[in-house]
Design a protein around this motif. Sequence first.
Motif, mmCIF file in Angstrom:
data_model
loop_
_atom_site.group_PDB
_atom_site.id
_atom_site.type_symbol
_atom_site.label_atom_id
_atom_site.label_comp_id
_atom_site.label_asym_id
_atom_site.label_seq_id
_atom_site.Cartn_x
_atom_site.Cartn_y
_atom_site.Cartn_z
ATOM 1 N N LYS A 201 0.840 -1.187 0.000
ATOM 2 C CA LYS A 201 0.000 0.000 0.000
ATOM 3 C C LYS A 201 0.886 1.252 0.000
ATOM 4 N N ASN A 202 0.281 2.384 -0.379
ATOM 5 C CA ASN A 202 1.003 3.646 -0.272
ATOM 6 C C ASN A 202 1.248 3.987 1.185
ATOM 7 N N MET A 203 2.460 4.452 1.470
ATOM 8 C CA MET A 203 2.790 4.898 2.822
ATOM 9 C C MET A 203 3.525 6.227 2.724
ATOM 10 N N ILE A 204 3.030 7.201 3.497
ATOM 11 C CA ILE A 204 3.680 8.509 3.570
ATOM 12 C C ILE A 204 4.109 8.721 5.010
ATOM 13 N N TYR A 205 5.371 9.023 5.178
ATOM 14 C CA TYR A 205 5.981 9.031 6.513
ATOM 15 C C TYR A 205 6.650 10.383 6.738
ATOM 16 N N VAL A 206 6.260 11.077 7.784
ATOM 17 C CA VAL A 206 6.839 12.376 8.117
ATOM 18 C C VAL A 206 7.887 12.210 9.207
ATOM 19 N N THR A 207 9.047 12.826 9.017
ATOM 20 C CA THR A 207 10.090 12.786 10.043
ATOM 21 C C THR A 207 11.060 13.944 9.839
ATOM 22 N N HIS A 208 11.756 14.318 10.907
ATOM 23 C CA HIS A 208 12.886 15.244 10.780
ATOM 24 C C HIS A 208 14.199 14.490 10.927
ATOM 25 N N ASP A 209 14.117 13.157 11.078
ATOM 26 C CA ASP A 209 15.286 12.304 11.301
ATOM 27 C C ASP A 209 15.724 11.707 9.971
ATOM 28 N N GLN A 210 16.872 12.159 9.459
ATOM 29 C CA GLN A 210 17.296 11.689 8.146
ATOM 30 C C GLN A 210 17.714 10.226 8.148
ATOM 31 N N ILE A 211 18.077 9.655 9.312
ATOM 32 C CA ILE A 211 18.387 8.227 9.361
ATOM 33 C C ILE A 211 17.125 7.423 9.086
ATOM 34 N N GLU A 212 15.999 7.815 9.699
ATOM 35 C CA GLU A 212 14.730 7.151 9.404
ATOM 36 C C GLU A 212 14.388 7.282 7.925
ATOM 37 N N ALA A 213 14.578 8.481 7.376
ATOM 38 C CA ALA A 213 14.246 8.711 5.971
ATOM 39 C C ALA A 213 15.088 7.843 5.056
ATOM 40 N N MET A 214 16.384 7.782 5.296
ATOM 41 C CA MET A 214 17.284 7.007 4.435
ATOM 42 C C MET A 214 17.028 5.513 4.582
ATOM 43 N N THR A 215 16.632 5.072 5.773
ATOM 44 C CA THR A 215 16.405 3.659 6.028
ATOM 45 C C THR A 215 15.101 3.172 5.402
ATOM 46 N N LEU A 216 14.048 3.988 5.487
ATOM 47 C CA LEU A 216 12.709 3.528 5.154
ATOM 48 C C LEU A 216 12.240 3.925 3.763
ATOM 49 N N GLY A 217 12.654 5.061 3.269
ATOM 50 C CA GLY A 217 12.022 5.630 2.091
ATOM 51 C C GLY A 217 12.434 5.009 0.775
ATOM 52 N N ASP A 218 11.434 4.685 -0.082
ATOM 53 C CA ASP A 218 11.738 4.431 -1.492
ATOM 54 C C ASP A 218 12.134 5.746 -2.138
ATOM 55 N N ARG A 219 11.470 6.808 -1.703
ATOM 56 C CA ARG A 219 11.745 8.156 -2.199
ATOM 57 C C ARG A 219 11.590 9.129 -1.044
ATOM 58 N N ILE A 220 12.424 10.154 -1.055
ATOM 59 C CA ILE A 220 12.396 11.164 -0.005
ATOM 60 C C ILE A 220 12.070 12.512 -0.635
ATOM 61 N N VAL A 221 11.133 13.228 -0.014
ATOM 62 C CA VAL A 221 10.816 14.596 -0.419
ATOM 63 C C VAL A 221 11.354 15.515 0.671
ATOM 64 N N VAL A 222 12.407 16.258 0.351
ATOM 65 C CA VAL A 222 13.037 17.146 1.329
ATOM 66 C C VAL A 222 12.345 18.503 1.278
ATOM 67 N N MET A 223 11.856 18.954 2.446
ATOM 68 C CA MET A 223 11.133 20.220 2.525
ATOM 69 C C MET A 223 11.886 21.208 3.417
ATOM 70 N N ASN A 224 11.713 22.496 3.083
ATOM 71 C CA ASN A 224 12.306 23.550 3.897
ATOM 72 C C ASN A 224 11.511 24.828 3.694
ATOM 73 N N GLU A 225 11.054 25.412 4.794
ATOM 74 C CA GLU A 225 10.331 26.677 4.776
ATOM 75 C C GLU A 225 9.155 26.657 3.794
ATOM 76 N N GLY A 226 8.403 25.554 3.819
ATOM 77 C CA GLY A 226 7.195 25.460 3.020
ATOM 78 C C GLY A 226 7.390 25.098 1.568
ATOM 79 N N LEU A 227 8.612 24.780 1.182
ATOM 80 C CA LEU A 227 8.929 24.446 -0.210
ATOM 81 C C LEU A 227 9.540 23.054 -0.297
#
Length: 376
Positions: A201-227
């Motif tokens: 299924k689709n999974m969208i995961y929010v985190t500020h921890d880049q280790i979690e992002a690198m470990t779990l994500g097929d793709r990462i969307v990096v956001m900063n100041e609303g962009l």
Amino acid sequence: ELRQTGVIKPKKEMCRMADIRIDTVSKTYGSQPVLFDIDFTIQDGEFVVLLGPSGCGKSTLLRMIAGLETITSGTVAIAERVVNNVPAKERDIAMVFQTYALYPHMTVAENMGFSLRVAGRRKADIAERVRAAADILALGDYLDRYPRHLSGGQRQRVAMGRAIVRDPEVFLFDEPLSNLDAKLRAKMRTELAEMRDRIDKNMIYVTHDQIEAMTLGDRIVVMNEGLVQQQGTPEQLFRNPVDTFVAGFIGTPTINFLDGTPVEEDGVLHLRGPGFDLVLDDAQAARLAGHRGAQVTAGIRPASFHEGMEAAGSVDVIVVVSEYLGSTSILVTRCGEAEVLVELSSATPIRGGTPMKLGIASQDILLFDPMTGGAL
């Protein structure tokens, strides 16, 4: 057995796509804009991580997808259906929050099956789905316990199980591991990765921890100041960041930035500054064609430094602090006026005050414009 309950469906049995399309979505609170024209698509079955610092808008975006926040402009579409004005309960979404939000007077089984009871499902069907989800999350021995008798990690697994039994098209996770200690977080990352592989299924995961992002994500969307700064696979973001923000946010220990001036010598382009002389390859030299004589920022990952590289560029450092980890050492060093983090294989501790000449290969140097921060 898990497939028969409907908790896990083979791909060939899935009859409709559940792509999620975020199309120029913006959000404003009063006169204060918090998200600006967010635009990306999440493919069916993809695990996408929204990564960024606190306050960048990632949780707000997740809540807009869930239907818990209104959309100021743009559209959110799930399985080709625009859901801007669709109530949250009708979006076929399950959300796991940072807090467990378990009912203290209900057992694990009752907490997991609560939404199905509210929906009027048969008791036998509820029991079967709860047991199947408990098997996925290793909760079979805890179904009769109450939340107060569980550890933090077990409570979070119950919250995930409550989402799984609903069999939604989309799973949303809002920093679900942030309340756990470091050891439990590492364990839960593994369990989440296993769950991701078992549930198509689709999974969208929010985190500020880049280790979690690198470990779990097929793709990462990096956001900063609303962009959205950049999106891509973990490897793409690590090796080819679009700017200094992404380069600094991805990777641990964090990347080093050294400002130097391109100088050509004997047909070879060097980037030189106080305490370092970096040799650039032909492709890097071509990218710096318009920057001769101007400052350029070099990005160097701590693990890219090596001892004893004679033919490569070099960085002269003095060790300030040494963190010995057994097989490696993390060094805080000084290069000229700049602080440089270094990660070296080290069988023995390296003393503070030790001078070192470290080599760096050309392919391990990232180049940025110091004025805009953009990659060159």
